[in-house]
Motif scaffolding. Structure first.
Motif, mmCIF file in Angstrom:
data_model
loop_
_atom_site.group_PDB
_atom_site.id
_atom_site.type_symbol
_atom_site.label_atom_id
_atom_site.label_comp_id
_atom_site.label_asym_id
_atom_site.label_seq_id
_atom_site.Cartn_x
_atom_site.Cartn_y
_atom_site.Cartn_z
ATOM 1 N N ASP A 9 32.704 56.533 -55.719
ATOM 2 C CA ASP A 9 33.569 55.389 -55.455
ATOM 3 C C ASP A 9 32.785 54.315 -54.710
ATOM 4 N N HIS A 11 33.653 50.333 -52.715
ATOM 5 C CA HIS A 11 34.612 49.280 -52.366
ATOM 6 C C HIS A 11 33.864 48.124 -51.720
ATOM 7 N N HIS A 43 37.996 58.948 -51.433
ATOM 8 C CA HIS A 43 38.244 58.699 -52.855
ATOM 9 C C HIS A 43 37.236 59.462 -53.724
#
Ligand code: MG
Length: 158
Positions: A9, A11, A43
């Motif tokens: 993941d 971000h 995540h």
């Protein structure tokens, strides 16, 4: 019987958001943008467990359109998936993970992260968390974002 899954993941880092990693809030200026709290480590672990279960991906279980998970704690999301694994007859045998972050130094937060993740019903004894920088390269190096990888090995519950 064992099952293995991988998770990744990333971000975007933006001003005015909290930085939550592995369920621990880290006091810095920029935080992670996301539908939930943007916790890349949780995540990645969540997606690796979903992968080991062969049940699709995190977007299928927690769609951005679902208001139930808006600004949700990613520990709660992880717990939801661990409970799903439990129902399917599996538990975590081992989880290894890597956070890629230029700064701050994350070593002081590792034990708190494991303690926070244990609230998602994953025993601290089966989690390893590593952290490394990206040597100044790419989006992590420019501090535009953070990323995490995780691998989960699940075993059939005895
Ligand atoms: Mg995410």
């Amino acid at each position: 019987m064992m099952r293995i899954g991988i998770g990744f993941d990333s971000h975007r880092l933006v001003p005015g958001r909290r930085l939550v990693l592995g369920g621990v809030e880290i006091p810095v200026v920029k935080g992670l943008l996301g539908h939930s709290d943007g916790d890349v480590l949780c995540h990645a672990i969540t997606d690796s467990i979903i992968g080991a279960l062969g049940m699709g991906d995190i977007g299928k279980h927690f769609p951005d359109s679902d208001l139930r998970w808006k600004d949700a704690s990613s520990i709660e999301m992880l717990r939801h998936i661990v409970e799903m694994a439990d129902t399917a007859g599996y538990e975590a045998a081992w989880i290894d993970s890597v956070i890629i972050s230029e700064r701050p130094k994350l070593a002081p937060y590792m034990e708190s992260m494991k303690a926070a993740i244990s609230k998602a019903k994953i025993p601290q004894e089966v989690i390893n968390i590593k952290a490394k920088t990206n040597e100044g390269m790419g989006f992590v190096g420019r501090e535009e974002g953070l990323a995490a990888y995780a691998v989960s090995l699940l075993k059939r519950k005895s």
